[in-house]
Scaffold this active site. Structure first.
Site, PDB file in Angstrom:
ATOM      1  N   ASN A  55      -7.328  -2.856   0.973  1.00 30.68           N
ATOM      2  CA  ASN A  55      -5.794  -3.259   0.812  1.00 30.68           C
ATOM      3  C   ASN A  55      -4.948  -3.377   2.042  1.00 30.68           C
ATOM      4  OD1 ASN A  55      -3.200  -0.345   0.006  1.00 30.68           O
ATOM      5  ND2 ASN A  55      -2.829  -2.506   0.057  1.00 30.68           N
ATOM      6  N   ASN A 108       7.222  -4.489   2.611  1.00 29.47           N
ATOM      7  CA  ASN A 108       6.266  -4.962   1.565  1.00 29.47           C
ATOM      8  C   ASN A 108       6.235  -6.312   1.270  1.00 29.47           C
ATOM      9  OD1 ASN A 108       5.239  -2.711   0.392  1.00 29.47           O
ATOM     10  ND2 ASN A 108       6.715  -1.879  -1.205  1.00 29.47           N
ATOM     11  N   CYS A 117       2.923   5.009   2.644  1.00 28.54           N
ATOM     12  CA  CYS A 117       1.802   4.079   2.660  1.00 28.54           C
ATOM     13  C   CYS A 117       0.521   4.461   2.623  1.00 28.54           C
ATOM     14  CB  CYS A 117       1.634   2.415   2.909  1.00 28.54           C
ATOM     15  SG  CYS A 117       0.308   1.476   2.616  1.00 28.54           S
ATOM     16  N   HIS A 207       5.317   7.647  -8.414  1.00 31.80           N
ATOM     17  CA  HIS A 207       3.784   7.261  -9.329  1.00 31.80           C
ATOM     18  C   HIS A 207       3.752   7.866 -10.488  1.00 31.80           C
ATOM     19  CE1 HIS A 207       2.087   6.247  -5.453  1.00 31.80           C
ATOM     20  NE2 HIS A 207       2.677   7.125  -5.316  1.00 31.80           N
ATOM     21  N   ASN A 244       5.388   2.714  -8.769  1.00 35.07           N
ATOM     22  CA  ASN A 244       3.363   2.813  -8.757  1.00 35.07           C
ATOM     23  C   ASN A 244       3.033   2.714  -9.624  1.00 35.07           C
ATOM     24  OD1 ASN A 244       3.154   1.704  -5.363  1.00 35.07           O
ATOM     25  ND2 ASN A 244       4.494   3.551  -5.520  1.00 35.07           N
ATOM     26  N   GLU A 262       1.412  -2.029  -7.437  1.00 35.44           N
ATOM     27  CA  GLU A 262       2.064  -0.890  -6.680  1.00 35.44           C
ATOM     28  C   GLU A 262       3.157  -1.713  -6.504  1.00 35.44           C
ATOM     29  OE1 GLU A 262       1.103  -0.239  -3.186  1.00 35.44           O
ATOM     30  OE2 GLU A 262      -1.037  -0.528  -3.344  1.00 35.44           O
ATOM     31  N   CYS A 271      -4.749   2.059  -3.010  1.00 31.22           N
ATOM     32  CA  CYS A 271      -3.308   2.846  -2.736  1.00 31.22           C
ATOM     33  C   CYS A 271      -3.625   4.390  -2.592  1.00 31.22           C
ATOM     34  CB  CYS A 271      -2.730   2.089  -4.077  1.00 31.22           C
ATOM     35  SG  CYS A 271      -1.258   3.522  -3.857  1.00 31.22           S
ATOM     36  N   GLY A 274      -1.468   6.860  -4.241  1.00 35.39           N
ATOM     37  CA  GLY A 274      -1.673   6.119  -5.810  1.00 35.39           C
ATOM     38  C   GLY A 274      -2.870   7.349  -5.733  1.00 35.39           C
TER      39      GLY A 274
END
Length: 328
Positions: A55, A108, A117, A207, A244, A262, A271, A274
């Site tokens: 990521n 983003n 994040c 999420h 997400n 995402e 993530c 996540g």
């Protein structure tokens, strides 16, 4: 006797000298303004690119001013993997707020701004430590999701106190009906002609986690057509702030495999928030232990949801890829 007015010619048309003088002045002023505007638009900024389990982010030391030095539109261009630097987002280290060491904002790759994040904050903590030349320590970081505290460990890993999960449906947010108190746990959602069982968790950002279908079919992450179905979840009207989405395959109570779509970035290799939300959902559904390894396409994260303080701790890597300057 009528006084004669001096004139200048512009092309084939006579122009009074005073008017011509004013036009020349405006052109000079306009030219200076255009040059200043060009200079602003063509500013050079220093950056470093970091990745956490693949990521990847463009990091900017923005602690000299409260607002990001580039716009969301410029961030989109920088994140382009063919015409820019390439990344899942641009992260800014901003001045401290409310007694923190510094603040964090992120744009983003689509220009949207998430609250936080998880992989990004590990990269940010490592970046600030590298810039300052400081020893491993705990950082207090102000984010749009509240206070987050990454701790740089001696072995190079970063352990982040991610705070407490938010389970109240209205605060995730989702309009799916709660099934356990105010929480949405294994609630049915129709997507792509199938009924999925969804558990909803906020880690400061929303999420939606699924371990399988209502008919008992479990998730097999290798079989997912994520680019096709991911947007159907992200933009589903039951998620008013978008979401997400984590698709989770259980290998054992202490080990799961997860793929993520995402919000604002699409399919990514990892993530952090996540992974935290996945373990919370796993515990609520009785599928995982509170201490669990989450395997993502980019590698593993260790997540612990401590019963003693209800806080979630995420441990994983953050590594420098390269640094340089770029004209924006």
């Amino acid at each position: 006797m009528v006084a004669q007015q001096a004139v200048c010619t512009s092309g084939s048309r006579a122009v009074p000298a005073a008017v011509a003088s004013r036009q020349q002045q405006r052109r000079r002023v306009g030219g200076m303004q255009a040059r200043r505007q060009t200079a602003r638009c063509a500013a050079s900024i220093q950056f470093a690119k970091y990745q956490g389990l693949g990521n990847d982010f463009i990091l900017v030391d923005n602690r000299h001013q409260a607002e990001p030095v580039i716009s969301p539109e410029q961030a989109i261009k920088l994140c382009d993997r063919n015409f820019g630097i390439g990344g899942d987002g641009v992260i800014f280290a901003l001045p401290p707020s409310d007694g923190t060491d510094y603040s964090m904002r992120i744009f983003n790759s689509d220009g949207s701004e998430p609250e936080m994040c998880g992989n990004g904050i590990r990269c940010l903590a490592r970046f600030v430590a590298d810039v300052d030349g400081s020893q491993p320590k705990q950082h207090k970081v102000h984010t749009l999701a509240g206070l987050i505290q990454p701790n740089l460990l001696a072995d190079g890993q970063v352990c982040v106190d991610m705070g407490e999960p938010i389970l109240k449906a209205a605060d995730v947010p989702t309009t799916l009906q709660p099934t356990q108190g105010e929480a949405v746990v294994q609630q049915q959602l129709e997507v792509d002609g199938r009924t999925w069982l969804m558990t909803c968790v906020s880690m400061g950002n929303p999420h939606a986690i699924t371990f399988g279908l209502a008919d008992g079919t479990p998730i097999k992450v290798a079989e997912l057509d994520l680019p096709r179905i991911g947007p159907m979840f992200e933009h589903n009207p039951v998620f008013p702030a978008r979401t997400n989405t984590e698709f989770v395959e259980v290998l054992s109570p202490g080990h799961v495999r997860m793929h993520v779509w995402e919000r604002g970035a699409g399919r990514t290799l990892a993530c952090g928030t996540g992974a935290c939300a996945t373990v919370v959902a796993g515990v609520l559904e009785g599928k995982t232990e509170r201490s669990c390894q989450v395997d993502l396409p980019g590698g593993p994260l260790h997540i612990e949801w401590r019963e003693a303080d209800n806080r979630i701790y995420m441990t994983g890597p953050a590594e420098l890829v390269f640094s340089g300057s770029v004209t924006v």
